[in-house]
Design a protein around this motif. Structure first.
Motif, PDB file in Angstrom:
ATOM      1  N   ILE A   1       0.894  -1.249  -0.636  1.00 47.13           N
ATOM      2  CA  ILE A   1      -0.125   0.056  -0.130  1.00 47.13           C
ATOM      3  C   ILE A   1       0.572   1.440  -0.586  1.00 47.13           C
ATOM      4  O   ILE A   1       0.918   2.024  -0.373  1.00 47.13           O
ATOM      5  CB  ILE A   1      -1.137   0.173   1.856  1.00 47.13           C
ATOM      6  CG1 ILE A   1      -1.843  -0.944   0.376  1.00 47.13           C
ATOM      7  CG2 ILE A   1      -1.664   1.206   1.554  1.00 47.13           C
ATOM      8  CD1 ILE A   1      -2.820  -1.664   2.235  1.00 47.13           C
ATOM      9  N   ILE A   2       1.822   1.458   0.477  1.00 47.80           N
ATOM     10  CA  ILE A   2       2.761   2.532   0.752  1.00 47.80           C
ATOM     11  C   ILE A   2       3.245   2.782  -0.269  1.00 47.80           C
ATOM     12  O   ILE A   2       4.075   3.242  -1.346  1.00 47.80           O
ATOM     13  CB  ILE A   2       3.792   1.815   2.358  1.00 47.80           C
ATOM     14  CG1 ILE A   2       3.215   2.511   3.176  1.00 47.80           C
ATOM     15  CG2 ILE A   2       4.396   3.686   1.576  1.00 47.80           C
ATOM     16  CD1 ILE A   2       2.601   3.586   3.312  1.00 47.80           C
TER      17      ILE A   2
ATOM     18  N   CYS B   1       2.547   1.916  -3.573  1.00 46.50           N
ATOM     19  CA  CYS B   1       1.275   1.988  -4.567  1.00 46.50           C
ATOM     20  C   CYS B   1       1.532   3.998  -4.618  1.00 46.50           C
ATOM     21  O   CYS B   1       1.568   4.818  -5.267  1.00 46.50           O
ATOM     22  CB  CYS B   1       0.303   1.019  -4.070  1.00 46.50           C
ATOM     23  SG  CYS B   1       0.719  -0.344  -5.206  1.00 46.50           S
ATOM     24  N   THR B   2       1.255   3.839  -3.011  1.00 45.17           N
ATOM     25  CA  THR B   2       0.611   5.737  -2.630  1.00 45.17           C
ATOM     26  C   THR B   2       1.976   6.563  -3.431  1.00 45.17           C
ATOM     27  O   THR B   2       2.033   7.656  -3.755  1.00 45.17           O
ATOM     28  CB  THR B   2       0.894   5.620  -1.041  1.00 45.17           C
ATOM     29  OG1 THR B   2      -0.881   4.520  -0.675  1.00 45.17           O
ATOM     30  CG2 THR B   2       0.069   7.236  -0.813  1.00 45.17           C
ATOM     31  N   LEU B   3       2.981   5.516  -3.078  1.00 44.70           N
ATOM     32  CA  LEU B   3       4.562   6.600  -3.165  1.00 44.70           C
ATOM     33  C   LEU B   3       4.390   6.583  -5.137  1.00 44.70           C
ATOM     34  O   LEU B   3       4.902   7.973  -5.253  1.00 44.70           O
ATOM     35  CB  LEU B   3       5.660   6.205  -2.489  1.00 44.70           C
ATOM     36  CG  LEU B   3       5.975   6.420  -1.332  1.00 44.70           C
ATOM     37  CD1 LEU B   3       7.079   5.644  -0.930  1.00 44.70           C
ATOM     38  CD2 LEU B   3       5.947   7.938  -0.831  1.00 44.70           C
TER      39      LEU B   3
ATOM     40  N   LEU C   1       2.080   6.406  -6.837  1.00 46.66           N
ATOM     41  CA  LEU C   1       1.222   7.556  -7.248  1.00 46.66           C
ATOM     42  C   LEU C   1       1.496   8.994  -7.371  1.00 46.66           C
ATOM     43  O   LEU C   1       1.103   9.992  -7.813  1.00 46.66           O
ATOM     44  CB  LEU C   1      -0.473   7.261  -6.642  1.00 46.66           C
ATOM     45  CG  LEU C   1      -1.157   5.681  -7.413  1.00 46.66           C
ATOM     46  CD1 LEU C   1      -2.170   5.982  -6.034  1.00 46.66           C
ATOM     47  CD2 LEU C   1      -1.785   5.995  -8.607  1.00 46.66           C
ATOM     48  N   ALA C   2       1.888   9.220  -5.776  1.00 45.80           N
ATOM     49  CA  ALA C   2       2.663  10.449  -5.447  1.00 45.80           C
ATOM     50  C   ALA C   2       3.406  10.976  -6.714  1.00 45.80           C
ATOM     51  O   ALA C   2       3.281  12.280  -7.044  1.00 45.80           O
ATOM     52  CB  ALA C   2       3.157  10.396  -4.206  1.00 45.80           C
TER      53      ALA C   2
ATOM     54  N   SER D   1       2.251  21.069  -8.091  1.00 46.51           N
ATOM     55  CA  SER D   1       2.138  19.717  -7.016  1.00 46.51           C
ATOM     56  C   SER D   1       2.008  20.181  -5.855  1.00 46.51           C
ATOM     57  O   SER D   1       2.477  19.210  -4.812  1.00 46.51           O
ATOM     58  CB  SER D   1       2.839  18.354  -7.265  1.00 46.51           C
ATOM     59  OG  SER D   1       4.184  19.043  -7.678  1.00 46.51           O
TER      60      SER D   1
ATOM     61  N   VAL E   1       0.414  18.973  -2.762  1.00 46.99           N
ATOM     62  CA  VAL E   1       0.277  18.138  -1.010  1.00 46.99           C
ATOM     63  C   VAL E   1       0.493  19.029  -0.266  1.00 46.99           C
ATOM     64  O   VAL E   1      -0.054  18.270   0.721  1.00 46.99           O
ATOM     65  CB  VAL E   1       1.600  17.550  -1.907  1.00 46.99           C
ATOM     66  CG1 VAL E   1       2.619  17.227  -0.818  1.00 46.99           C
ATOM     67  CG2 VAL E   1       1.869  17.065  -3.087  1.00 46.99           C
TER      68      VAL E   1
END
Length: 95
Positions: A9-10, A12-14, A16-17, A42, A46
């Motif tokens: 999950i982490i 994938c989040t990174l 996407l970021a 961006s 953020v």
């Protein structure tokens, strides 16, 4: 297994970021209270997201602390009432 899912999950989040930051690299003018400056879109998004997260976290922490204090007060009162009830049950009724 749980830590592996958390890692995925982490990651994938990174990812996407990083994709978000790469696709929003335009410079925009940001007029804050005392000055005007140019930032990447961006970075502003953020920053707004993180500041909103912090404000929400502080508010929720205050609410949870208030509820915990209220709960501990009610538990103390209940404990006193239970001990009083037990004391009254053990005493002899005169009359």
């Amino acid at each position: 297994m749980k830590s592996f899912i958390f890692f995925i999950i982490i990651a994938c989040t990174l990812a996407l970021a990083a994709a978000f930051a790469a696709s929003n690299d335009q410079l925009v003018d940001f007029n804050y209270l005392i000055a005007l400056d140019s930032f990447k879109l961006s970075s502003l998004l953020v920053g707004a997201f993180v500041s909103g997260l912090v404000v929400a976290g502080v508010c929720m922490t205050l609410i949870v602390m208030k509820l915990k204090m209220s709960l501990s007060k009610i538990k103390r009162k209940s404990k006193r009432q239970v001990t009083e009830l037990e004391r009254l049950r053990t005493t002899d009724i005169k009359g």
